[in-house]
Design a protein around this motif. Structure first.
Motif, PDB file in Angstrom:
ATOM      1  N   GLU A   1       1.307   5.811  -1.866  1.00 49.80           N
ATOM      2  CA  GLU A   1       1.355   7.033  -1.069  1.00 49.80           C
ATOM      3  C   GLU A   1       2.451   7.966  -1.581  1.00 49.80           C
ATOM      4  O   GLU A   1       3.493   7.498  -2.056  1.00 49.80           O
ATOM      5  N   PRO A   2       2.254   9.272  -1.483  1.00 48.92           N
ATOM      6  CA  PRO A   2       1.059   9.954  -0.966  1.00 48.92           C
ATOM      7  C   PRO A   2      -0.087  10.023  -1.963  1.00 48.92           C
ATOM      8  O   PRO A   2      -1.207  10.320  -1.587  1.00 48.92           O
ATOM      9  N   PHE A   3       0.198   9.733  -3.262  1.00 53.48           N
ATOM     10  CA  PHE A   3      -0.856   9.761  -4.278  1.00 53.48           C
ATOM     11  C   PHE A   3      -0.719   8.526  -5.158  1.00 53.48           C
ATOM     12  O   PHE A   3       0.396   8.146  -5.544  1.00 53.48           O
TER      13      PHE A   3
ATOM     14  N   ASN B   1       7.281   5.276  -7.451  1.00 49.54           N
ATOM     15  CA  ASN B   1       7.626   4.619  -6.184  1.00 49.54           C
ATOM     16  C   ASN B   1       8.213   3.234  -6.419  1.00 49.54           C
ATOM     17  O   ASN B   1       9.158   2.821  -5.738  1.00 49.54           O
TER      18      ASN B   1
ATOM     19  N   LYS C   1       0.821  -1.212   0.000  1.00 49.73           N
ATOM     20  CA  LYS C   1       0.000   0.000   0.000  1.00 49.73           C
ATOM     21  C   LYS C   1       0.854   1.261   0.000  1.00 49.73           C
ATOM     22  O   LYS C   1       0.447   2.291  -0.538  1.00 49.73           O
ATOM     23  N   HIS C   2       2.076   1.173   0.589  1.00 49.50           N
ATOM     24  CA  HIS C   2       2.881   2.402   0.691  1.00 49.50           C
ATOM     25  C   HIS C   2       3.381   2.864  -0.683  1.00 49.50           C
ATOM     26  O   HIS C   2       3.798   4.004  -0.824  1.00 49.50           O
TER      27      HIS C   2
ATOM     28  N   ASP D   1       6.258  10.907   7.889  1.00 47.21           N
ATOM     29  CA  ASP D   1       6.092  12.326   7.614  1.00 47.21           C
ATOM     30  C   ASP D   1       6.257  13.155   8.865  1.00 47.21           C
ATOM     31  O   ASP D   1       6.860  14.223   8.857  1.00 47.21           O
TER      32      ASP D   1
ATOM     33  N   HIS E   1       3.436   5.590   6.983  1.00 47.25           N
ATOM     34  CA  HIS E   1       3.654   6.797   6.179  1.00 47.25           C
ATOM     35  C   HIS E   1       3.469   8.048   7.025  1.00 47.25           C
ATOM     36  O   HIS E   1       4.252   8.989   6.963  1.00 47.25           O
TER      37      HIS E   1
END
Length: 260
Positions: free
Chosen positions: A161-163, A170, A157-158, A248, A244
């Motif tokens: 992220e962030p979009f 990524n 899932k990471h 941040d 995540h």
């Protein structure tokens, strides 16, 4: 043009002592120098372990025990202060990697040249076969740890992220990590070996000073590259286990901390 002949005939870039078996090529000098560097680290580790065993009754630590404990404690403190909590096994792994790479880098500095084409103890980290192997093993360990901590779905899932639109970037970044990790170490050590070979073409009466200065500089470069490799391994493990939002938040804390 004749003035270039000694340089062309005496320096062979990427030359190794090779043996062939079942269609595979083995760089024997890389293998035996890797074993030498690994043996040095194991001897130091078993020496510290034996010293620890001897002092279980009187509780008086030896110098070698104090050295290892100080290094591990200092690294753990610095990591937790700057990167947050990391798995307990990561710091000992990074310390072992640091010393292994350090000794492997420094082997090149020993005067073990037999002739222009044979060096008994070349730096094994000047061979991409070793640096790629270390980088791939480190990153596979990072991926396994991340999946164990978050589950397969949570770890994958990471990459969204962030979009979600950043998914290709990524994935590309993750795949290039072992490549950059390996080539950074290889490039610096390989370049140092080339410089030593170039200095070796100068007559001894004129080369001893630049040779000494470059070896001191090369020792520093070898230490820095070992430190960077170990630090990045710690960072990758920390990122694999952190959420995540946690990452941040920690990044913002670092940015808000005034520089010393």
């Amino acid at each position: 043009m004749t003035g270039l002949l000694p340089l062309e005939t005496n320096i062979e870039i990427g030359h190794h002592v090779e043996r062939h078996f079942l269609g595979l090529t083995f760089n024997m000098d890389t293998i035996w120098t890797t074993l030498v560097a690994g043996a040095i680290v194991l001897v130091l580790g078993f020496w510290a372990r034996s010293a620890l065993t001897k002092n279980t009754t009187d509780h008086v630590p030896t110098k070698i025990q104090l050295l290892w404990e100080t290094i591990v404690k200092e690294v753990t403190t610095q990591v937790e202060d700057n990167l947050g909590k990391v798995p307990a096994f990561v710091v000992p792994l990074a310390v072992a990697l640091f010393f292994f790479i350090l000794f492997a880098n420094w082997l090149e500095l020993l005067p073990t040249e037999i002739n222009d084409k044979l060096h008994l103890l070349p730096a094994p980290t000047a061979d991409t076969n070793l640096t790629y192997a270390m980088a791939i093993m480190a990153m596979v360990g990072v991926w396994i740890y991340g999946i164990r901590e978050k589950g397969l779905g949570g770890y994958l899932k990471h990459f969204l992220e962030p979009f979600p639109v950043l998914l290709p970037l990524n994935i590309l970044e993750e795949l290039t990590k072992p490549i950059t990790l390996a080539l950074r170490l290889f490039g610096n050590i390989f370049a140092g070996g080339i410089m030593l070979a170039l200095i070796g073409l100068i007559p001894f009466y004129a080369s001893w000073a630049p040779n000494l200065l470059w070896k001191l500089f090369d020792m520093a470069i070898g230490g820095i590259q070992a430190f960077i490799f170990a630090l990045l391994v710690i960072l990758y493990f920390g990122m694999a286990g952190a959420g995540h939002g946690e990452h941040d938040e920690h990044h913002e804390d670092l940015e808000s901390t005034p520089a010393a």
